[in-house]
Write a protein that holds these residues in place. Sequence first.
Motif, PDB file in Angstrom:
ATOM      1  N   LYS A  66      -0.541  10.401   7.248  1.00 36.85           N
ATOM      2  CA  LYS A  66      -0.917  10.415   5.844  1.00 36.85           C
ATOM      3  C   LYS A  66      -1.841  11.588   5.539  1.00 36.85           C
ATOM      4  CE  LYS A  66      -0.476   5.697   4.191  1.00 36.85           C
ATOM      5  NZ  LYS A  66      -1.186   4.505   3.715  1.00 36.85           N
ATOM      6  N   ASP A 112     -12.415   5.394   8.057  1.00 40.28           N
ATOM      7  CA  ASP A 112     -10.984   5.118   8.204  1.00 40.28           C
ATOM      8  C   ASP A 112     -10.468   5.537   9.565  1.00 40.28           C
ATOM      9  OD1 ASP A 112      -9.876   5.698   4.773  1.00 40.28           O
ATOM     10  OD2 ASP A 112     -10.622   3.929   5.807  1.00 40.28           O
ATOM     11  N   GLN A 167      -3.515  -0.141   9.539  1.00 39.86           N
ATOM     12  CA  GLN A 167      -3.272   1.290   9.687  1.00 39.86           C
ATOM     13  C   GLN A 167      -3.562   1.730  11.115  1.00 39.86           C
ATOM     14  OE1 GLN A 167      -3.730   4.375   6.474  1.00 39.86           O
ATOM     15  NE2 GLN A 167      -5.675   4.601   7.514  1.00 39.86           N
ATOM     16  N   TYR A 224      -2.570   7.089  10.128  1.00 39.51           N
ATOM     17  CA  TYR A 224      -3.697   7.803   9.525  1.00 39.51           C
ATOM     18  C   TYR A 224      -3.466   9.310   9.586  1.00 39.51           C
ATOM     19  CZ  TYR A 224      -8.336   9.749   8.948  1.00 39.51           C
ATOM     20  OH  TYR A 224      -9.394  10.507   8.524  1.00 39.51           O
ATOM     21  N   GLY A 268      -1.064  -1.217   5.164  1.00 38.26           N
ATOM     22  CA  GLY A 268      -1.882  -2.040   4.285  1.00 38.26           C
ATOM     23  C   GLY A 268      -1.753  -3.515   4.531  1.00 38.26           C
ATOM     24  N   ASN A 274       0.845  -1.173   0.000  1.00 39.31           N
ATOM     25  CA  ASN A 274       0.000   0.000   0.000  1.00 39.31           C
ATOM     26  C   ASN A 274       0.890   1.235   0.000  1.00 39.31           C
ATOM     27  OD1 ASN A 274      -1.714   2.103   0.510  1.00 39.31           O
ATOM     28  ND2 ASN A 274      -2.348   1.404   2.521  1.00 39.31           N
ATOM     29  N   GLU A 320      -4.330   2.627  -1.519  1.00 36.09           N
ATOM     30  CA  GLU A 320      -5.070   2.182  -0.349  1.00 36.09           C
ATOM     31  C   GLU A 320      -6.304   1.384  -0.758  1.00 36.09           C
ATOM     32  OE1 GLU A 320      -5.401   5.101   2.925  1.00 36.09           O
ATOM     33  OE2 GLU A 320      -7.545   4.659   2.720  1.00 36.09           O
ATOM     34  N   LYS A 373      -4.351   7.333  -2.474  1.00 39.60           N
ATOM     35  CA  LYS A 373      -5.688   6.816  -2.220  1.00 39.60           C
ATOM     36  C   LYS A 373      -5.947   5.549  -3.026  1.00 39.60           C
ATOM     37  CE  LYS A 373      -9.291   7.481   0.167  1.00 39.60           C
ATOM     38  NZ  LYS A 373      -9.191   7.067   1.524  1.00 39.60           N
ATOM     39  N   GLY A 412      -4.516  -2.205   1.875  1.00 37.96           N
ATOM     40  CA  GLY A 412      -5.664  -1.371   2.166  1.00 37.96           C
ATOM     41  C   GLY A 412      -5.385  -0.605   3.434  1.00 37.96           C
ATOM     42  N   THR A 413      -6.277  -0.741   4.409  1.00 35.88           N
ATOM     43  CA  THR A 413      -6.039  -0.057   5.675  1.00 35.88           C
ATOM     44  C   THR A 413      -6.040  -1.060   6.816  1.00 35.88           C
ATOM     45  OG1 THR A 413      -8.407   0.341   5.808  1.00 35.88           O
ATOM     46  CG2 THR A 413      -7.045   2.148   4.998  1.00 35.88           C
TER      47      THR A 413
END
Lengths: 433, 271, 288
Positions: free
Chosen positions: C250, C64, C242, C247, C236, A214, A405, A402, C238-239
Amino acid sequence: MRLRKLFTAAIAASALVAGMAIAPAYAATEVKMILWPGPEGEAMQKVVDAYNAGQGKKDGVVVKQVLLSRDNTFAKEAALMKAKSSEYDIYFTASYLVGQHAPYLSEIKGVNDKIYLKASIDGLKVNKKQMALPLDTSLHFMYYRTDLVSSLSSAANTAKYKQISKTVLGKELSPNTDPETWSWDDALATAAFFTQKYNPDSPTKYGYALPAKNLLYNTMIWNDVLWGLGGNWYKNGQPNLNTASGKAAIDIYRTIYTKELTSPESSQWEYAETNAALTSGNAMMALQWNAAYSELSKTGATSGKVGIAAPPGKGQRTHVHALAVGLNKYSKKQAAAQKWMKHLATVGAMKNYAAAGGVPSMPEILTTMVSTNASFANIITYAGKYGYSESAGAREFDIYAKLAEVLSPAWVGQKTADEVASAADAALKSLRK
Amino acid sequence: MKKQWWATFTAGTFALIFMLPLFGAIYTSLRTDNAIASGPFVWEFDQGFTHYRNAMGAAGYDFESFFKNSIMISTGTVILTTLISLPAAYSIVRLGFGGAWLLRIALGLRILPAVFFIIPFYKLFTNLAIVDSVRGLVLANTFVNLTLALLIFSSAIKDLPYEIEEAAHVDGAGVFRILRSIVFPLMGPGLAAVGVLTFIFSWSDYLFAVVLSSSEATPVTVGAANFVTSYGVRWGDISAAVTLSVLPPLIFATLAQKYLVKGLSSGAIKG
Amino acid sequence: MIRQRKDKVSAFVLASPLLLFLSALVVWPIYLGIKTSLSRDLLSEFEITPAGLDNFKAILSTPDFWSALRFTILFAVVATLLEGLLGFLLALVFDRKFPGKRTLFSMVLVPIMIAPSLMAVMYRLILNENIGIIPGFLQKFGWDISIFDQKYVFFTLVCLDAIQYTSFAFLLVYAALQNIPQEIYESAAIDGARYRQVIARITIPILRPALAIIAMLRLIDSFRTFDTIYILTGGGPGTSTQTIGIYIYKTAFITGDFGMASAASVTLVLLLAPLMPWIIKQFRLDVK
C-alpha cells in the motif's frame, strides 16, 4: 545501347528515390495504449480496430491496445511512470488519480469541452490543463427492489413500518415509496423493515448491503452519505470531518452495521459482494456503482425488478469520476499519439465505443442509447444534477485509501464516530496538496 | 499385509479439504452466470461451456498464448535455476566455497518483499531490452527460486555418503569428473524435486509478471486476472481459467511423483 | 597442496554461474533499492531527492508499521506451527503403502499449484456469504457464524493459509522421512518398540534438522503473505488484519511513496537477520 542502359538506370534510380520519398508516408507509427480488461477494454478494441482500418491509415498511425488486470493496472503504471518508461504511449488513468499522474502526462490540447459531461471533463483537469480524455463515467445509484418498495403502501405494512422505524431509529416514520425523494431516515427505515430480525415476514434476510471493506473505492461510496448530509472533506481549506455532519455520516454506516440491517460479513464487502447480496435475494437495497445495473437487471432475484434512485439526501450527492486516457510525457511518439487522441475526442469515435458496450461521457450518445440500458438516462441527469467530486489534488487517491483505513473500524462498530473523526481530519490535513 | 484403509481415509479427508478451492472452481465453471449469482446451490448447467470458451479465447484474451508463455517461462526457469544452483551447491557443501556467507545472502533475498525489486528490475530489464519477454521473466523467476533450489541441492548433496567421492578423489579424479560421473547421476531425484517445486512456483508468479510483461510474455496468472473487471467479477470465466491452469503443474507433478520423494532425501543409503 | 589450490579454483568455477547471476541481476537492483530507501521518492512528486535516514526514522516511528509487524509475526508463527504439525502428521500417514496413495498424493499437492493470486479470488467466491459453497454448507447445518467477524477472522485467515501451504511442509517432511533407513525401524520393531515411541525417540530426532529448515522456510515465506488477506479483507477493518506485506504494498502503490516502502523492506530484513545464523547452523556445513 549505352544510352539506353543509362536511361534505364536513371529511371530506376528516380523510381528508387521517389519510392523512398513516398515510403515514410506509408510506414505507420505504432502507438501503444494501456486499458482495463472487461467491458471497457473490449469496447475500446472496437474503436481501435475501426481507427486502424480508417482514419488511422490517413494519420499513419496504428494503435495497439494492451489490457492489464484491473487490480494492478495502476500499480504497474506507477512503476512505469517512476521509471520514466517510454514503453507505452498512452496511460490509463481516472479522475481520482490524475492528480498523482499529472507530472508524467502531457497536456492534451484542443479538446472540445462541450461534447462531454461537465463533471467528467472538468474532473480531468489539473491546474486548468486537460491532462486526460474521459472514457466511461462512473457514479452511484441507490438500487432497490421495486416490487418490495411498492409493497410498503399497504395498510398492514404501513402500520408495521411505523412500529419498526420507532424501534430501530427512535422515530416514527411513514413509508415513502418514492426512493427519489428519500432522506437517509427513509432509507434506514425501509432497510429495517426488510430485515428479518425486525420483520420475520420480510422476503429478504437483510434490508441493506453495505460495502464496508477497508478499500478506497468504498470511501467513494461513503462520500455520497457525507455530502447528502451536507458534509464535505474540507471547508475553507480546513479538514471538516470532525464535525456534526462528518460524524453523522459515519454514524449512518455504523447504524446500518450495528443494528444489523446488513450482514456482519459486510465488513469485507465491496462491489462484487454487494451485487451478490442483491442478486441472491438476501438484501434489497444498496448504494452502488452504476456499472452494476447490467448484472442486476438481468440476473437472480433482482432481474427485472431493480429500480434506480439518486443517493438520499439534499444537494450534490453522488460521487462522479471518469475513467480516462492520458498521454505519456516520455512517449517517443507524441505526434502520433496526439493524432489518435484527437480522434478519440470526437462523438463519431465514441459512438463505436458505446455500440460495443462502453459508457462514454458524452450526453449526445447516452441519450440515444437509453433503449439498450435504462440507466443511461439516470447517468445524464444525475451527473449533471447531483454529480460531485472532491478534486483534492495530487494525493487524492491516497486520501480515499487513508480514509477507508481510518473510518472502516467505525463503519463496523468497532469504534465510535468520535474516536475516528479526529484521526480522519489528521489524515486529510497531512495529505492536502 | 492388511490394507491400511484408515490411511486412505485420513489422507482422503485432507485431500478433500485441500481441494475445496478447486472443486469450487470446477463447480462454478459449469454453471450459468444467473445460477452463480443466485445462490450457492442453484444449479443451471451451462450447456455451451461458455466459461471455458471465454477462458480459452474470448474478447482478445489470447489464452493459447498465455499458456504457451507460462510453460516456456516455467520450463526455462527450471533449467536456468538448476544450471546455476547445482554446481554452486556442490561448491558450497563439498568445497567449502563461501559457505555460510552465500547462504546468508540467499536467505536474505527471500525475506525482501518483491515490491523492493519491482522498479529496479523494470529499469534493469528496460536497459537490457528484455522487458515483456519470456527471457526476462525466466531471469526474474530464477531469482525468486534460487534460494529454495540452493537449499534443496545442498541438503541432498550433504546426504550423499562422502566415501564414494573420497574414493574417486583418491583414485585421482578431478572435481569436475566427480561431479559429472558420480554426483550428478545420484542427483536424479534431487533434480526432479527442484524441478517440480520451481515449476510450480514460477507457474504461480503474479507480481513480477504483471510489471515485467505487457502483451508478448503475459502468463496465465495475469491473463486470468483479466476476468476481474470493474463491471463485476466474472466468476464463471475465472473459475474455468483456474481449472485449466492447474492442469500442467498437476500433470508435471504426477509424472515426477516417483522421483520427487526420493529426490528431496536422495536415499542413497537405502539398500 | 596443489590439490587444495586446484580445489579452490574448481570451487570458484562451479560457483561462478551463481556469482555471475547475483552480480548481474541482484547487485544493481539492491543498490538501487537501498538508494531509494535513502531518498524522498514519491509518485506525486517529480523530483527524487536524497533524504538520508528520514524514511527509516519515519518507519520506526509509524505505529502502523509496528502493528503490521506484530500481526505478521503472530500470524506467521501460528500458521507455521499449524502447517508444520499438519504436514508432519500427514507425512507420517503417507509413509506407508495404502490404497489410492498415488492419486491422493497428487490431490494433496493441488493447493500449491494454484497461483496465490488466483487462490485468493477462489476463496473470495467460495467464502461469500450469499453465493459461496462454504457458508452455504454451514448454513445447511444451522451454523450461521460470521467467518470474518472480528472474533474469528484471525482463525479463518490462518486456516486458509494452512489449506494453501500445508502441502509444501508435507512434501518436504515426507521426503525427509524417506531418508530414514528401513533397518532402523525394523530393529526397533524387533525390540518391541511401539509406534508412538518409534516416532518420538527415533523419527523426530533424526528429522530435527530437516524440520527446522522447513519451519524456517515456511516462516520466512509467511512473512510475505499478501494475496489472500489483501483480497479478502484489504487489511481491515482499519488495520486489524494488515500484514507487513500489505503495508509495504500500500505504501508503494497507493500512497505512491517508494522511498518509505523500500525503507520498510530493508528494515524488515535487518530485523529478521539475527535469525539467519541459526538456520545456517542447521546445515552443519563444517561437518562434511
